[in-house]
Every structure is written in C-alpha cells, then in structure tokens.
Design a protein around this motif. Structure first.
Motif, short mmCIF file in Angstrom:
data_model
loop_
_atom_site.label_atom_id
_atom_site.label_comp_id
_atom_site.label_asym_id
_atom_site.label_seq_id
_atom_site.Cartn_x
_atom_site.Cartn_y
_atom_site.Cartn_z
N PHE A 1 45.05 33.26 27.42
CA PHE A 1 45.94 33.46 28.56
C PHE A 1 45.10 33.97 29.74
CE2 PHE A 1 48.08 34.26 24.59
CZ PHE A 1 49.25 33.52 24.68
N GLU A 2 45.27 33.33 30.91
CA GLU A 2 44.44 33.69 32.07
C GLU A 2 45.26 33.59 33.34
OE1 GLU A 2 40.04 32.50 33.89
OE2 GLU A 2 41.20 31.02 32.77
N LYS A 3 45.08 34.55 34.25
CA LYS A 3 45.76 34.55 35.54
C LYS A 3 44.95 35.42 36.51
CE LYS A 3 49.10 34.36 38.71
NZ LYS A 3 49.47 33.14 39.43
N THR A 4 44.71 34.91 37.71
CA THR A 4 43.99 35.68 38.73
C THR A 4 44.71 37.00 38.99
OG1 THR A 4 43.19 33.68 39.79
CG2 THR A 4 43.15 35.70 41.11
N GLY A 5 43.93 38.11 38.97
CA GLY A 5 44.51 39.43 39.17
C GLY A 5 44.86 40.14 37.88
N PHE A 6 44.65 39.45 36.73
CA PHE A 6 44.93 40.06 35.43
C PHE A 6 43.72 39.85 34.51
CE2 PHE A 6 49.00 39.21 37.29
CZ PHE A 6 49.80 40.28 36.92
N LEU A 7 43.60 40.72 33.52
CA LEU A 7 42.53 40.60 32.54
C LEU A 7 42.86 39.49 31.55
CD1 LEU A 7 41.86 44.38 31.80
CD2 LEU A 7 40.47 42.85 33.21
N PHE B 1 46.90 44.44 34.29
CA PHE B 1 46.54 44.26 35.69
C PHE B 1 45.04 44.47 35.90
CE2 PHE B 1 46.49 46.54 39.96
CZ PHE B 1 46.45 45.37 40.68
N ASP B 2 44.38 43.53 36.58
CA ASP B 2 42.96 43.65 36.94
C ASP B 2 42.88 43.85 38.44
OD1 ASP B 2 40.25 43.69 36.92
OD2 ASP B 2 39.96 41.57 36.50
N PRO B 3 42.89 45.10 38.91
CA PRO B 3 43.11 45.36 40.34
C PRO B 3 41.90 45.02 41.20
CG PRO B 3 42.63 47.39 39.19
CD PRO B 3 42.70 46.32 38.13
N GLY B 4 42.20 44.84 42.49
CA GLY B 4 41.15 44.70 43.49
C GLY B 4 40.90 46.02 44.19
N SER B 5 40.08 45.98 45.25
CA SER B 5 39.74 47.22 45.96
C SER B 5 39.35 46.91 47.39
CB SER B 5 38.58 47.95 45.25
OG SER B 5 37.44 47.11 45.17
N ILE B 6 39.33 47.98 48.21
CA ILE B 6 38.86 47.94 49.60
C ILE B 6 37.80 49.01 49.75
CG2 ILE B 6 39.51 48.35 52.01
CD1 ILE B 6 42.27 47.25 51.37
N VAL C 1 43.39 41.32 50.35
CA VAL C 1 42.69 41.58 49.09
C VAL C 1 43.15 40.55 48.08
CG1 VAL C 1 42.40 43.19 47.16
CG2 VAL C 1 42.43 44.05 49.50
N VAL C 2 42.19 39.91 47.39
CA VAL C 2 42.49 39.00 46.28
C VAL C 2 41.92 39.64 45.02
CG1 VAL C 2 42.18 36.72 45.30
CG2 VAL C 2 42.42 36.98 47.78
N ALA C 3 42.82 40.24 44.20
CA ALA C 3 42.38 40.88 42.97
C ALA C 3 41.78 39.83 42.02
CB ALA C 3 43.54 41.60 42.30
N PRO C 4 40.71 40.19 41.28
CA PRO C 4 40.13 41.53 41.13
C PRO C 4 38.95 41.80 42.05
CG PRO C 4 39.24 40.10 39.45
CD PRO C 4 40.16 39.25 40.26
N GLY C 5 38.84 41.09 43.17
CA GLY C 5 37.68 41.24 44.03
C GLY C 5 37.73 42.50 44.88
N ASP C 6 36.56 42.87 45.46
CA ASP C 6 36.46 44.01 46.36
C ASP C 6 36.33 43.49 47.79
OD1 ASP C 6 35.97 46.80 47.19
OD2 ASP C 6 33.95 46.06 47.63
N ARG C 7 37.19 43.96 48.70
CA ARG C 7 37.10 43.60 50.12
C ARG C 7 36.25 44.68 50.79
NH1 ARG C 7 40.11 40.93 54.15
NH2 ARG C 7 38.66 40.75 55.88
N ASN C 8 34.95 44.39 50.95
CA ASN C 8 34.06 45.41 51.49
C ASN C 8 33.85 45.23 52.99
OD1 ASN C 8 32.30 43.21 51.68
ND2 ASN C 8 31.23 43.72 49.79
N GLY C 9 33.14 46.17 53.57
CA GLY C 9 32.86 46.11 55.00
C GLY C 9 34.04 46.48 55.88
#
Length: 444
Positions: A48-54, A83-88, A166-174
């Motif tokens: 089972f796979e979905k963007t934003g989840f483990l 939930f596989d969260p993102g970050s800023i 933000v697109v989880a699980p990525g980090d929006r840096n800068g």
C-alpha cells in the motif's frame, strides 16, 4: 488513515506473486476501498502506497519488511497508513545587522489544521517546523524578546500573506525572513510660540491744583486699555499611536469596568485603562512596537482573556508604527464557571465510566438559527468524537460525554466555539458529567 480511520483515496495497491514476481496494481476509490483481480492462484504480498504516508505491506509491515502473504480469494486485506509529514525550514536574520536572530517565534497555519504549528529559531537563527501535511501555509515570524517587528514570509503583511506550499513528506526549505528593527521614531522638536510680554503702565497720581480766580481748563484723562495675559502654551507631544477595542461577554453584551492593559515586549512597558459603559476602550500615547492586549475583570465576574486566538501565556501580538492606530482589538470574556457551567478539568477517563454529560447550544448560519448544521465535540484528553445535527431553531444536544475538555466545531470545522474561524485554534469546552454544558453557540 491511521490518524482518524478515514478512507484514503487514490492510494496505490499492488499484489506481487512471490514465485513469478508478477505485479498487479490498482487505486483506491474515494472511500479508500479497492479490488484486485483476477489473479492466478498463488501466494502474494500486498503493498500500500500513497504520497504523504508511510508505505507498508499487509499486515502492518512498515517499508514491507517481513510482509505477511495472502492467497486469493482474500477479503479484508486492509491497511491503516501512518502519516509521513512534511516540513518548512529556513533562517531568520536582522535587516540592520545581517546577523542570525535566535528565539524568533515562527508559525505555519492553514484552515485545515486545528491549531498553528510553531517553533523558535536556534542560536544560528535556523528553524524547522515538522509534522505538516500537504497543503498551503501562511508562515509568520514574531520577535518576543530582542526588539524586531513581526512579518509574514517575503516581508509581507500578515493581513495578506504569501502562501508557502508543502508536499509531504518533503521539506520546503529556504523560507527565510529578514526582520526590521523596532526603532522608536525620533521625536520632532516642538518650538513653543513666543509670548511677547506686556508692560503694565504705572498709574500716575495727579498733582492737586490750588483753585485761583481763573477758571481752570478741564483736562480729559487718557483711557488705559487693560491687557489680557494669554494662557500658557502646552507643547504637543511627538506622534504617538492609539489602540482601541470593545470588551463583551459571550452573548455580545458590553462589559463595563474591566481593566484593559496593552503590553509591549521590548523595551518592556504597559499602558492600562478601563472599559466604558458600552464596553469600549482606547489607549493613546503608544510608541512604535509590538503589543499584546489582556482584559482583567477585577470584580472576578469573568476569566482573564487576551486579544487573538492564543492563550494569555503566549498571546497574539500586533504592531504599531506611531502615529498610526490599531483598531478592532476586541476581547470576549468567559464567565467564571459553576457546577452548571463547570471549570474544564483535564482527565484521561474514556467514555463509558459512570453517568455521562452533554453539550448543547444554538447553531446559526450568518447569524440566524439554522437547522441541519453538523456540530461535533472532539475529546482533547482521550480519543473520541461525538456529533449531532441542529434541529428546528438551530438547537442541538451532544450526549454521552465523559468528564473532560472538548473541541466543539460547527459545519465541519468552518468555525469553532467562540468564533474561532477555520478552527486554527479553539477554546476548550469543559464538561463535568453528568451535568449539561449549555449555551455553547456557534455560527457555521
């Protein structure tokens, strides 16, 4: 979804034959359901796979380590994805020095979160806000200690911020900020109007004239015009800001005689006044700076309350640049609780133990009582959500509530109790079973 047991749409589900490695895939529907087939007989692993989840395999195998195999036909091959969260992340500096600013409060907010996610910058001015689902966020920067003006991302006003995606699980840096210093303006010297002194004439005593046979010539005295001393001229102080607002109870009635204080962080200072009979207040003479507002009822009729969505321990702040003014700093006061209107009590007792309480009130739409509005009470101290729908006249009752604190939202979190739009934050509603907590009204 492991968090709330709701179905996940458009998740990818793949069954792989353990002998031939042939893979058959499909996607879940809007309710999170799926069906794979037809497939040949054999042993399969199901992923089972979905963007934003483990990603996981059946059954509860994270990253598909040691998955459990199934053989068709098989039903109930379900998964609850974590939930596989993102970050800023970013850095905050001072525009005047270019140096990193520590202890700056950075918050990310969106209507889809119950409360803002906040953190503080470290000694190098860096920060990371984690635990963010895929969404657009308003990112704000506020200085509570070192004397800088607050702003939102890209130096914009927080009244119309620039959203950060933000697109989880990525980090929006800068996502950086350069804060302007909170420098009081240089006062303009006021030159007092010169006053020309007026000399009061000295009265002249006439010399007596001895009468003679000659008829004296009459002398007309010269009139003396009195001089009026002008009042002193008070210099007008240099430009200063003003803060105004209204204090009411939860029913919108004005509250008279409440102490209202405007507090500045640095340099620390406080200005106070009392509400008028219509609940209004105003404080003038405020220099440039960041301020919070607290209302205190010295008669102990109401609980202390601060302006904004946060509690008084970490109150919202607003900025004033003299001689500008800030209005609309309104505060709602919650009455001290009684047995019928109980004090919120933290508890870990789940529903089902002993007699249960309830929450009731009126649901409105655009200020008018409305039927058919969903109202939900979500437990703060244990898992559980209890809902009802308003009937005629907007009345609703949510039963079956154990002692504890609850978040009450109207119309699917359009607003929360005490007009918290979007439920960015909420005022907990305390229930002591078996009592009913009434008057919990809201506009959905």
């Amino acid at each position: 979804d492991e968090t709330d047991n709701s179905g996940i749409a458009a998740a990818t589900v793949c069954a792989t034959n353990t002998v031939t490695n042939v893979e058959t895939c499909t996607n879940t529907n809007a309710s999170g359901n799926y069906s794979l087939g037809p497939v040949v007989n054999g042993s399969y692993t199901v992923e089972f796979e979905k963007t934003g989840f483990l990603t996981e395999c059946w059954s509860n195998s994270l990253a598909c380590v040691s998955p459990t195999t199934v053989s068709p036909p098989a039903v109930g091959v379900d998964a609850a994805l974590a939930f596989d969260p993102g970050s800023i992340s970013g850095q905050v500096i001072g525009s005047d020095t270019g140096l990193a600013l520590p202890n700056i409060r950075v918050c990310a907010s969106t209507p889809n979160l119950v409360a803002s996610r906040c953190t503080f910058t470290d000694t190098n001015g860096n920060y990371t806000i984690g635990g963010l689902p895929t969404d657009n966020y308003d990112v704000s920067f506020f200085d509570l200690l070192t004397g800088y003006l607050g702003e939102c991302y890209l130096s914009t006003s927080c009244d119309s911020p620039t959203p950060v995606g933000v697109v989880a699980p990525g980090d929006r840096n800068g996502i950086d900020a350069s804060l302007d210093p909170d420098v009081p303006p240089t006062p303009t010297p006021v030159t007092p109007t010169p006053v020309t002194p007026t000399v009061t004439p000295t009265p002249v005593t006439p010399t007596p004239v001895t009468p003679t046979p000659v008829t004296p010539t009459p002398v007309t005295p010269t009139p003396v015009t009195p001089t009026v001393t002008p009042p002193p001229v008070t210099p007008t102080p240099a430009g200063a800001g003003t803060a105004t607002g209204v204090v009411t109870d939860l029913n919108g009635n004005p509250v008279f005689g409440v102490e209202v204080c405007v507090r500045r962080g640095l340099p620390a200072a406080e200005w106070c006044t009392y509400t008028r009979s219509d609940g209004s207040w105003s404080i003038t003479g405020l220099p440039t700076g960041n301020y919070s507002v607290i209302a205190t009822d010295l008669s102990s009729r109401y609980l202390d309350s601060c302006w904004g969505d946060l509690d008084c321990a970490n109150a919202d702040v607003f900025g004033i640049v003299s001689p500008q003014s800030a209005g609309g700093l309104d505060i709602f006061l919650d009455p001290f609780y009684s047995s019928g209107n109980p004090t919120p009590v933290a508890t870990s007792t789940p529903p089902g133990g002993g007699a249960l309480g309830s929450i009731s009130g009126i649901a409105t739409a655009n200020g008018a009582p409305a039927a058919g509005v969903p109202v939900c009470a979500t437990a703060v101290n244990f898992a559980g959500q209890f809902c009802a729908t308003s009937g005629s006249g907007g009345a609703y009752v949510i039963d079956g509530l154990a002692t504890g604190n609850y978040k009450v939202d109207f119309n699917n979190s359009t607003t929360c109790y005490r007009s918290k739009a979007g439920c960015f934050s909420y005022t907990p509603v305390g229930v002591i079973a078996p009592f009913e907590r009434s008057g919990i009204d809201g506009d959905g």
